[in-house]
Every structure is written in C-alpha cells, then in structure tokens.
Design a protein around this motif. Structure first.
Motif, PDB file in Angstrom:
ATOM      1  N   GLU A  60      16.452 -13.915  29.854  1.00  0.00           N
ATOM      2  CA  GLU A  60      15.343 -14.723  30.380  1.00  0.00           C
ATOM      3  C   GLU A  60      15.791 -15.712  31.447  1.00  0.00           C
ATOM      4  N   GLY A  61      17.095 -15.822  31.645  1.00  0.00           N
ATOM      5  CA  GLY A  61      17.605 -16.689  32.709  1.00  0.00           C
ATOM      6  C   GLY A  61      17.731 -18.144  32.275  1.00  0.00           C
ATOM      7  N   ILE A  62      18.042 -18.984  33.231  1.00  0.00           N
ATOM      8  CA  ILE A  62      18.246 -20.415  32.975  1.00  0.00           C
ATOM      9  C   ILE A  62      16.943 -21.162  33.235  1.00  0.00           C
ATOM     10  N   PRO A  63      16.469 -21.970  32.280  1.00  0.00           N
ATOM     11  CA  PRO A  63      15.249 -22.766  32.503  1.00  0.00           C
ATOM     12  C   PRO A  63      15.567 -24.005  33.352  1.00  0.00           C
ATOM     13  N   GLU A  64      15.920 -23.779  34.609  1.00  0.00           N
ATOM     14  CA  GLU A  64      16.462 -24.858  35.436  1.00  0.00           C
ATOM     15  C   GLU A  64      15.493 -26.022  35.588  1.00  0.00           C
ATOM     16  N   ALA A  65      14.238 -25.736  35.921  1.00  0.00           N
ATOM     17  CA  ALA A  65      13.276 -26.817  36.161  1.00  0.00           C
ATOM     18  C   ALA A  65      13.102 -27.671  34.910  1.00  0.00           C
ATOM     19  N   ALA A  66      12.948 -27.002  33.748  1.00  0.00           N
ATOM     20  CA  ALA A  66      12.755 -27.740  32.496  1.00  0.00           C
ATOM     21  C   ALA A  66      14.001 -28.548  32.158  1.00  0.00           C
ATOM     22  N   TYR A  67      15.164 -27.990  32.433  1.00  0.00           N
ATOM     23  CA  TYR A  67      16.406 -28.699  32.101  1.00  0.00           C
ATOM     24  C   TYR A  67      16.571 -29.939  32.972  1.00  0.00           C
ATOM     25  N   ILE A  68      16.293 -29.811  34.252  1.00  0.00           N
ATOM     26  CA  ILE A  68      16.416 -30.971  35.142  1.00  0.00           C
ATOM     27  C   ILE A  68      15.417 -32.051  34.744  1.00  0.00           C
ATOM     28  N   GLU A  69      14.200 -31.655  34.412  1.00  0.00           N
ATOM     29  CA  GLU A  69      13.205 -32.629  33.957  1.00  0.00           C
ATOM     30  C   GLU A  69      13.685 -33.340  32.687  1.00  0.00           C
TER      31      GLU A  69
END
Length: 408
Positions: A60-69
C-alpha cells in the motif's frame, strides 16, 4: 547517523524526579543546547543486521501525507516543553528518510520553522540510502533546506553489500556519494567493517575508495550482531576479534593520516566538520524526538526527563487522535545521572571539561568523583588540567569503563 542508544525507559513517569538513593539533588542553572530529532521509519526492505526502528514498505506504500501531518501535530503537542528555547540542529533519521518526496520534506521543514525558534545557522541533516536517490533528488533536498547529508554506503564491495542485504551496489554507492558532494558542502559517508568474509585488504579498499571521494565526515562502524535481527537468528561468519582489531587500527591510522580527526568512537571529520547534532548528544545536551519510536531527553526546573514515542508507525499515526504522543516517560534520578552523562561524554576522544558535568546534570562534580578515581587507577581515564578524557585503553574497553559509573 542514527539517534543514540539509551537505556530502556518504563511506561509510567514519576510525578517528580527520583532522587532516592542519592545524597545529591540535581539543580540545573541553565538549559542545555536543544536539538530536534525526526524519525522516518520506512525502508525499501529491512537489512539483516539492523535493529533500529525500521519497517519495510508494504504494497500500500508509505502514508507520507498522514505521517507528515502527524509529525507536525507531535511537534505542536511538545511545544510547551521547549517554549522559548532555540533549536540548534535537526537530524532526520530512519529508516530511510530519502524515501520522502522533496515536496514532503519541504512541507515538513517549513512546518518546523514556523513552530520552533530555529537557529539561522542550524545544521539540518538527512540520512540517505544510495539505492533511493539520484542527483536531482539531492538537489531538491538541498533546496528544501537540508544542508548536511549522511549517506549509508556501508561498503563499496559488491559481495559485502549483498551479504549485508543492501539494495545498492558499488556503482550506486559511488554515484550517490559524488552527487551528494556536488549538492552539499557537508557530507558524511557511513562505512562498516568486520563484515562477513571481509579481509583486511578489502576493508582497506573500502577506505581508499571513500577517501578518494573526499567527504568531510566519515562514520566507521564495527558490525555487531544485535539481538532480534536476522543476523542474530542466523549468524554469518565474521572476522575473529584479532582480525577485527586490525581493521579498527587500520581505519584509525588511514583516516588520521588523511587529515580526519577521530573525535568520537566511530566518527572522523575534517577540521571543523564534526557533526554538531551528534556532538550535542555526546555532551549530554537536550533533544526533542518526534516520529515513530523517537526518543527524547528534555531538561527543566523539575529535572531531566526521558520520553519515547509509540514504536510502530500505525500506533504512532493513531496517537494523533488522542494527542498523547509520549508513550513512555521517565525522570532520570540523581543516582543515574553520572552513568547517563558518562555514557555519552566518554565517547568523545578529546574528553570533556570538568565543569560540563555540573552544567548538564545539575550535580556537583563530587557525585562522579569516586568512579572517576577508580577509572583513573584502572588506566581508563586521564586528566589534563580541567579536561577528562578516555585513554586508549578506556576507548577500547568503553563498556567496562562505563560500568564503574553504575554504582557512582
């Protein structure tokens, strides 16, 4: 260079600093320098020797946006603990932070600048894996504000890279180092020695290649088979202690001859190119840690507090719902402070000024004097005026030296 290892901390925080068992009461007269550590927990795959908090990327990949938030929310929740204090360095470690998109990194650093009092000359380090970057990506990281890059080369030998489970080869390693040195004025290359099947000549070949590239900083680590790793479960055949010691001597002599100061156990730097962020760790400065599994050490008028964030990325992301990011908290008791301080400061080959102990622990020097005298008698420590430093024997038997301070 990853965050330093610390003693595990307990889930519950004492309401006040623990001083029982000691006749000393810590009293800090000024706040130590403050750094910010940001943990990025994902890697393309988990290396068999790695015991850091890293997780292979799933389908599913890296939840980048959620992680940065979530990182930003974590930082905001911690602001009352560091209010009014200047941040002198930022280290983004992992995992493999170079998997982050340049836009995501720019968003993160912008959010940090908007929320903390960041020194205009702050050192901002990003760890990078040669298998996840190219020259254009490095350029974008520099434009986002990173001014120091730490590249995890480990070896330039194809067979050794394969044995270590790395996703890059020799060509990738050289290309990544050259690109880093093109776009950054401060570059660290990580190397490892005492690798499975490695000879002294092969260790030297790695050093020759690294020196030819001309980085400002080199970190050279002895491979250790850490618990709870694939290597621990299925140990490879590694050089014996005598061969490993020869490699260590080779590293120190070759880098010294090339003009790199051996300023810390595994760190070598050209003059004035030491890693300021890690120097703050080793001089027992403060650091706020945000991100999955990040650790922190913060001082206040109440004492010195250790903190840890939830380790698994999913648990860390879920913490945003409650705003309770510090999963573990523990005050460092007065009886522990000599060991905690020395565990860091005695990694510095040049030692530390006597006054630093009181400045960073809030304890009088007498609290550590008994253990220091024992260390001197055993040939582990030498005194030069107001400076205390580990001897060659002390550096080679650092664990034995530190044990003396557990009962200080």
């Amino acid at each position: 260079m990853p965050e330093p290892r610390i003693i595990p901390i307990t889930p519950k925080a004492s309401p006040k600093p623990v001083t029982e068992g000691s006749r000393w009461t810590p009293t800090l007269t000024a706040s130590p320098p403050l750094s910010l550590y940001v943990h990025y927990p994902w890697c393309v795959k988990k290396c068999p020797y790695c015991d850091f908090n890293s997780h292979a990327v799933r389908d599913e990949g890296i939840p980048e946006a959620a992680y940065i938030e979530t990182l930003v929310a974590d930082l905001e929740s911690a602001l009352p603990q560091i209010w009014g204090r200047r941040v002198h360095s930022i280290f983004i470690g992992g995992g493999t932070p170079s998997l982050m998109s340049p836009d995501g990194l720019d968003e993160l650093l912008t959010a940090i600048r908007m929320r903390v009092q960041l020194d205009p000359l702050a050192e901002i380090t990003l760890e990078a894996n040669p298998g996840t970057v190219d020259s254009g990506r490095f350029r974008a990281f520099r434009q986002a504000g990173v001014n120091r890059l730490s590249v995890g080369i480990q070896s330039f030998n194809e067979a050794h890279l394969q044995a270590l489970g790395r996703i890059h080869g020799r060509t990738d390693a050289i290309a990544a180092a050259e690109a880093a040195l093109t776009h950054f004025e401060a570059v660290n290359l990580d190397l490892m020695y005492a690798l499975p099947g490695q000879s002294l000549a092969e260790a030297e070949a790695d050093l020759v290649t690294a020196l030819a590239l001309g980085p400002q900083h080199l970190s050279c680590y002895h491979l250790t088979l850490e618990p709870n790793t694939a290597f621990a479960a299925n140990p490879p055949e590694v050089p014996d202690p005598d061969a490993s010691a020869d490699m260590q001597d080779l590293v120190e002599s070759r880098l010294g001859a090339a003009g790199y100061g051996h300023y810390e156990t595994s760190a070598f730097a050209k003059p004035n190119r030491e890693c300021r962020h890690n120097l703050n760790y080793w001089t027992f400065g403060d650091y706020l840690g945000i991100g999955a599994g990040a650790h922190g050490k913060l001082s206040s008028h109440e004492g010195i507090l250790r903190e840890a964030r939830p380790k698994h990325p999913a648990a860390y992301l879920a913490a945003r719902q409650t705003g309770e990011f510090a999963q573990e908290r523990r005050w460092i008791g007065a009886e522990e402070l000599p060991f905690e301080f020395m565990m860091n400061a005695l990694r510095l080959n040049q030692g530390f000024p006597r006054r630093l102990f009181a400045e960073r622990t809030g304890l009088p020097f007498e609290a550590a004097e008994g253990a220091l005298l024992k260390a001197m008698k055993q040939g582990f420590i030498e005194v030069d005026g107001e400076t205390l430093r580990p001897t060659v024997r002390g550096r080679h038997f650092l664990n034995e030296l530190l044990m003396l301070f557990l009962a200080a």
